[in-house]
Scaffold this active site. Structure first.
Site, PDB file in Angstrom:
ATOM      1  N   ASP A  11       0.825  -1.266  -0.042  1.00 37.81           N
ATOM      2  CA  ASP A  11      -0.067  -0.007   0.077  1.00 37.81           C
ATOM      3  C   ASP A  11       0.860   1.182   0.066  1.00 37.81           C
ATOM      4  OD1 ASP A  11       1.074   0.311   2.844  1.00 37.81           O
ATOM      5  OD2 ASP A  11      -1.107   0.143   3.664  1.00 37.81           O
ATOM      6  N   CYS A  68       3.553  -2.763   3.901  1.00 34.43           N
ATOM      7  CA  CYS A  68       2.677  -1.495   4.346  1.00 34.43           C
ATOM      8  C   CYS A  68       3.683  -0.819   5.339  1.00 34.43           C
ATOM      9  CB  CYS A  68       1.166  -2.041   4.977  1.00 34.43           C
ATOM     10  SG  CYS A  68       1.241  -2.957   6.376  1.00 34.43           S
ATOM     11  N   GLY A  69       2.676  -0.043   6.216  1.00 37.15           N
ATOM     12  CA  GLY A  69       3.595   0.680   7.025  1.00 37.15           C
ATOM     13  C   GLY A  69       4.264  -0.255   8.412  1.00 37.15           C
ATOM     14  N   THR A  70       3.386  -1.258   8.576  1.00 37.07           N
ATOM     15  CA  THR A  70       3.709  -1.859   9.998  1.00 37.07           C
ATOM     16  C   THR A  70       3.813  -3.252   9.625  1.00 37.07           C
ATOM     17  OG1 THR A  70       1.571  -2.360  10.546  1.00 37.07           O
ATOM     18  CG2 THR A  70       2.602  -0.501  11.539  1.00 37.07           C
ATOM     19  N   GLY A  71       3.463  -3.586   8.383  1.00 38.68           N
ATOM     20  CA  GLY A  71       3.214  -5.301   8.227  1.00 38.68           C
ATOM     21  C   GLY A  71       1.945  -5.894   8.726  1.00 38.68           C
ATOM     22  N   MET A  74      -1.505  -5.999   6.696  1.00 33.51           N
ATOM     23  CA  MET A  74      -1.059  -7.045   5.522  1.00 33.51           C
ATOM     24  C   MET A  74      -1.285  -8.598   6.025  1.00 33.51           C
ATOM     25  SD  MET A  74      -0.832  -5.514   2.553  1.00 33.51           S
ATOM     26  CE  MET A  74      -0.261  -4.250   1.581  1.00 33.51           C
ATOM     27  N   HIS A 101      10.153 -23.622  10.430  1.00 30.72           N
ATOM     28  CA  HIS A 101       9.246 -24.281  11.289  1.00 30.72           C
ATOM     29  C   HIS A 101       7.853 -24.113  11.045  1.00 30.72           C
ATOM     30  CE1 HIS A 101      12.491 -24.409  14.838  1.00 30.72           C
ATOM     31  NE2 HIS A 101      13.109 -24.879  13.669  1.00 30.72           N
ATOM     32  N   ARG A 135       8.738 -32.952  12.544  1.00 33.18           N
ATOM     33  CA  ARG A 135       7.597 -32.539  13.448  1.00 33.18           C
ATOM     34  C   ARG A 135       6.918 -31.456  13.272  1.00 33.18           C
ATOM     35  NH1 ARG A 135      12.504 -30.559  15.671  1.00 33.18           N
ATOM     36  NH2 ARG A 135      12.340 -28.703  16.715  1.00 33.18           N
ATOM     37  N   HIS A 136       7.629 -30.540  12.476  1.00 40.69           N
ATOM     38  CA  HIS A 136       6.998 -29.209  12.124  1.00 40.69           C
ATOM     39  C   HIS A 136       5.650 -29.488  11.225  1.00 40.69           C
ATOM     40  CE1 HIS A 136      10.120 -27.323  14.386  1.00 40.69           C
ATOM     41  NE2 HIS A 136      11.024 -27.968  13.534  1.00 40.69           N
TER      42      HIS A 136
END
Length: 144
Positions: A11, A68-71, A74, A101, A135-136
């Site tokens: 954005d 975006c500004g902070t993530g 999104m 993981h 295991r993951h």
């Protein structure tokens, strides 16, 4: 990273960093498609997040990167799409572990939170790290 196809988008708050990530992709010969935005003007992050997430979930692209500004916005939006495991990352360790993981398939970054150099290190590590399985895998299956 060979044959990796990456969908990217942003954005207005992530436009500058998205352009830096595109340069990284070109230098490293990583196939990618920019889902927008294409000029820095006010925009709604959910629209781009949904497009990139659908492209990854459909298998058209292997992974997605959203900025975006902070993530955070999104990441919240991307995780609404079935099959998406989006992560908002601010450090290289979490980038590595989110892939190894958690088999994350959409990376969300905040341009206002991290600088270009750290962001590109995160992208590099995230793209190069494979899923360990074992295991993951059982845990990922539990999420689905």
């Amino acid at each position: 990273m060979e044959n990796l196809k990456v969908a990217i988008g942003c954005d207005h708050g992530g436009f500058h960093l998205k352009e830096k990530i595109k340069e990284y992709m070109e230098v490293h010969h990583i196939e990618h498609k920019d889902f927008g935005i294409f000029i820095k003007e006010a925009s709604d992050y959910p629209e781009v997040a949904k497009e990139v997430s659908k492209a990854v979930a459909s298998g058209e692209f292997d992974r997605g990167i959203l900025v975006c500004g902070t993530g955070l916005g999104m990441s919240v939006t991307a995780n609404k799409t079935k099959g998406i495991r989006a992560v908002s990352i601010e450090n290289t360790y979490s980038a590595r572990v989110s892939r190894a993981h958690n088999n994350s398939n959409v990376l969300c970054l905040g341009e206002r939170v991290i600088g270009d150099y750290l962001a590109l290190d995160i992208v590099d590590i995230w793209l190069k790290t494979g899923f360990e399985g074992g295991r993951h895998k059982k845990r990922i299956d539990m999420i689905e």
